[in-house]
Design a protein around this motif. Structure first.
Motif, mmCIF file in Angstrom:
data_model
loop_
_atom_site.group_PDB
_atom_site.id
_atom_site.type_symbol
_atom_site.label_atom_id
_atom_site.label_comp_id
_atom_site.label_asym_id
_atom_site.label_seq_id
_atom_site.Cartn_x
_atom_site.Cartn_y
_atom_site.Cartn_z
ATOM 1 N N PRO A 15 62.700 -59.241 -78.381
ATOM 2 C CA PRO A 15 63.195 -58.872 -77.049
ATOM 3 C C PRO A 15 64.267 -57.787 -77.111
ATOM 4 C CG PRO A 15 63.889 -61.097 -77.619
ATOM 5 C CD PRO A 15 62.889 -60.688 -78.638
ATOM 6 N N VAL A 16 65.030 -57.752 -78.179
ATOM 7 C CA VAL A 16 65.845 -56.583 -78.521
ATOM 8 C C VAL A 16 65.360 -56.182 -79.904
ATOM 9 C CG1 VAL A 16 68.137 -55.673 -79.030
ATOM 10 C CG2 VAL A 16 67.851 -57.348 -77.199
ATOM 11 N N ALA A 17 64.691 -55.046 -79.997
ATOM 12 C CA ALA A 17 64.122 -54.662 -81.296
ATOM 13 C C ALA A 17 65.251 -54.360 -82.280
ATOM 14 C CB ALA A 17 63.218 -53.455 -81.134
ATOM 15 N N GLY A 18 65.081 -54.855 -83.502
ATOM 16 C CA GLY A 18 66.121 -54.608 -84.514
ATOM 17 C C GLY A 18 65.546 -53.998 -85.779
ATOM 18 N N ASN A 19 64.226 -53.943 -85.866
ATOM 19 C CA ASN A 19 63.602 -53.583 -87.154
ATOM 20 C C ASN A 19 63.002 -52.188 -87.216
ATOM 21 O OD1 ASN A 19 63.859 -55.970 -89.004
ATOM 22 N ND2 ASN A 19 63.124 -56.957 -87.137
ATOM 23 N N MET A 20 63.251 -51.417 -86.163
ATOM 24 C CA MET A 20 63.014 -49.974 -86.266
ATOM 25 C C MET A 20 64.378 -49.292 -86.153
ATOM 26 S SD MET A 20 61.015 -49.366 -82.636
ATOM 27 C CE MET A 20 60.460 -50.913 -81.952
ATOM 28 N N GLY A 21 65.403 -50.100 -86.429
ATOM 29 C CA GLY A 21 66.753 -49.836 -85.978
ATOM 30 C C GLY A 21 66.842 -50.530 -84.616
ATOM 31 N N VAL A 22 68.050 -50.591 -84.053
ATOM 32 C CA VAL A 22 68.222 -51.304 -82.780
ATOM 33 C C VAL A 22 67.647 -50.465 -81.637
ATOM 34 C CG1 VAL A 22 69.906 -52.188 -81.115
ATOM 35 C CG2 VAL A 22 70.242 -52.585 -83.568
ATOM 36 N N VAL A 23 66.704 -51.069 -80.916
ATOM 37 C CA VAL A 23 66.155 -50.429 -79.706
ATOM 38 C C VAL A 23 66.134 -51.484 -78.600
ATOM 39 C CG1 VAL A 23 64.142 -49.326 -78.650
ATOM 40 C CG2 VAL A 23 64.733 -48.812 -81.031
ATOM 41 N N PRO A 24 67.084 -51.412 -77.662
ATOM 42 C CA PRO A 24 67.130 -52.392 -76.575
ATOM 43 C C PRO A 24 65.917 -52.233 -75.647
ATOM 44 C CG PRO A 24 69.222 -51.190 -76.783
ATOM 45 C CD PRO A 24 68.204 -50.470 -77.623
ATOM 46 N N PRO A 25 65.554 -53.291 -74.919
ATOM 47 C CA PRO A 25 64.429 -53.199 -73.984
ATOM 48 C C PRO A 25 64.825 -52.351 -72.769
ATOM 49 C CG PRO A 25 65.537 -55.311 -73.725
ATOM 50 C CD PRO A 25 66.191 -54.616 -74.892
ATOM 51 N N ALA A 26 63.915 -51.508 -72.344
ATOM 52 C CA ALA A 26 64.160 -50.714 -71.125
ATOM 53 C C ALA A 26 64.131 -51.662 -69.924
ATOM 54 C CB ALA A 26 63.087 -49.635 -70.988
ATOM 55 N N ASP A 27 64.783 -51.263 -68.830
ATOM 56 C CA ASP A 27 64.739 -52.072 -67.595
ATOM 57 C C ASP A 27 63.281 -52.373 -67.243
ATOM 58 O OD1 ASP A 27 67.542 -50.426 -65.888
ATOM 59 O OD2 ASP A 27 67.414 -51.939 -67.507
ATOM 60 N N GLY A 28 63.022 -53.648 -66.975
ATOM 61 C CA GLY A 28 61.679 -54.019 -66.519
ATOM 62 C C GLY A 28 60.696 -54.301 -67.632
ATOM 63 N N PHE A 29 61.045 -53.950 -68.863
ATOM 64 C CA PHE A 29 60.062 -54.133 -69.957
ATOM 65 C C PHE A 29 59.750 -55.614 -70.174
ATOM 66 C CE2 PHE A 29 57.585 -53.463 -73.586
ATOM 67 C CZ PHE A 29 58.105 -54.095 -74.709
#
Ligand code: KE4
Length: 451
Positions: free
Chosen positions: A208-222
């Motif tokens: 739900p918060v990506a951490g394994n491509m580096g940190v990539v938070p979910p966009a609004d609505g994703f």
């Protein structure tokens, strides 16, 4: 900076015994070059290597140590538990206590099963989803990593991306064929797969918060979009919160974003630094797991009393003030890195989710696997060594998260930012050479100054 002598000697010996000299690939520094210092001990936010060098640690065992290294209270609790026995292979009250804590912190988890790693948790959750739906296919996202189970080693993140094997050899073609790949932060890519494979997709699994491509938070609505798409197709939604669980908030990312998954996978913090994974969720699903139901999963050391003791201590010491402090420290570090990069004229995008963040050598934005993997990994490697030479130990990979803990201080963060400033300026120099700390030349005393 050549690694210290003892570490060099130890690494040479290790490579005679362990593949690549390590028990987990990313630790071998393959992505950043050089040889890893061997760690002898740790306390608080510090690592101490085999040659007595110390480092401010931002790996923190890849996330579990939200309270820092070797908290004294935890050490005492483990010593007492060890004197009562290290493993029974029989039910204990400790599992019930930790299970009750997890249910209280993560209300979507009505039943939970403890295992020994995040990999076991995700493998088991997917097996359960396939059994419950009678469907074989799953959807994962390019760049997300869910452990080393065969089904997940397709365009996987973390060490798989770092070391250039996002789809690993040894994964049977049939297994890989049942793993469909969507694009993170793109609900449409999931909807298209659900339509194209209508009635055949058991689950969508997502960090739900990506951490394994580096940190990539979910966009609004994703995340709400994933929930709606899964509901439309009676496909289960699995949140892999091995990193985000108890990290982004007491209740994990699902509490932050208000989306209720059908199943949740946990790891890292739940074990307080000992080997614990867990999966859980709706009772009507989990009660299909043996022996309550027919879906098999087992483990010799699952629910181990020492690991349960560490997990109980770790989760019992999560507080609102801790998360406020971690968020403030995370913001201080992220802002400091951004300012240092701007001053050095180095393109840097810092993605942060509370106390976990990643500085991408990329002008930004970084919102998915394609943009993450467009980052300048050579620059990250040089930056990494510039920090290591200055006593700061970040993850040895562009595609990982930097973790803060209760043991980190503002002073640690400010020292880290100063080291980053020096390393980035060195990076920006024409020779681009980093790693050698600029010796702070003794300030010359003006002639005639009082002696
Ligand atoms: P473990 O099997 O390593 O306990 O957990 C697998 C896993 C599952 N899901 C997520 C979201 C994860 O991040 C992980 C493991 N994370 C990596 C670091 N990003 C572990 C470090 C390593 O592989 O050495």
């Amino acid at each position: 900076m050549a690694p210290p002598a003892n570490s060099t000697r130890l690494f040479a010996r290790a490579r005679q015994v362990l593949p690549g000299g390590v028990d987990s690939p990313v630790r071998a520094f393959g992505a950043v070059g050089g040889r890893p210092p061997f760690i002898d001990r740790a306390r608080g936010a510090r690592l101490y290597d085999a040659d007595g060098r110390s480092y401010i640690d931002y790996v923190m065992s890849w996330g579990p140590l939200i309270h820092g290294h070797a908290p004294r209270e935890l050490g005492g609790a483990l010593a007492r538990a060890a004197r009562r026995g290290t493993s029974f292979g029989a039910p204990t009250a400790l599992e019930v206590e930790l299970g009750s804590l997890v249910r209280r912190l993560v209300p979507s988890i009505e039943r939970v099963r403890f295992v020994n790693s995040g990999t076991e948790a995700t493998m088991s959750a997917v097996r359960l989803a396939r059994a419950a739906t009678g469907r074989d296919r799953i959807v994962k996202f390019a760049g997300c990593y869910h452990g080393h189970g065969d089904a997940f080693l397709v365009q996987a993140g973390s060490g798989a991306t770092t070391l250039g094997v996002p789809t690993s050899p040894g994964v049977p073609k049939g297994t890989a064929a049942d793993t469909l790949i969507a694009r993170y932060n793109d609900v449409g890519s999931v909807a298209r797969l659900l339509r194209a494979h209508r009635g055949r997709i058991a689950a969508v699994i997502v960090e739900p918060v990506a951490g394994n491509m580096g940190v990539v938070p979910p966009a609004d609505g994703f995340l709400p979009g994933l929930r709606a798409a899964c509901d439309e197709h009676e496909t289960l939604l699995i949140f892999d919160e091995v990193i985000s669980g108890f990290r982004t908030a007491k209740g994990g990312a699902q509490a932050v974003y208000g989306v209720r998954p059908d199943l949740t996978c946990l790891g890292k913090i739940i074990g307080g630094g000992l080997p614990v994974g867990a999966y859980g969720g709706r009772a009507d699903l989990m009660d299909r797991m043996s022996p309550a139901g027919p879906v098999y999963q087992a483990g010799t050391l699952s629910g181990n009393p020492l690991a349960m003791t560490a997990g109980i201590w770790a989760l019992s010491n999560l507080s609102a003030s801790l998360y406020r402090r971690l968020a403030a420290l995370g913001a201080r570090l992220a802002d400091g890195l951004r300012a240092a990069a701007a001053a050095a004229g180095v393109p840097l995008t810092v993605n942060a989710a509370g106390s976990v963040l990643t500085p991408f050598f990329h002008p930004g934005p970084v919102t998915d696997y394609a943009s993450a993997t467009a980052a300048d990994t050579a620059a990250y490697g040089a930056f990494f060594h510039g920090l290591l030479a200055r006593g700061v130990y970040p993850p040895p990979s562009q595609f990982e998260g930097w973790f803060l803990s209760a043991a980190h201080t503002e002073r640690d963060v400010d020292r880290t930012v100063r080291a980053a400033d020096q390393a980035l300026r060195a990076l920006a120099r024409p020779d681009g050479r980093v790693g050698r700390p600029r010796r702070e030349r003794p300030r010359r005393r003006p002639r005639g100054a009082d002696s």
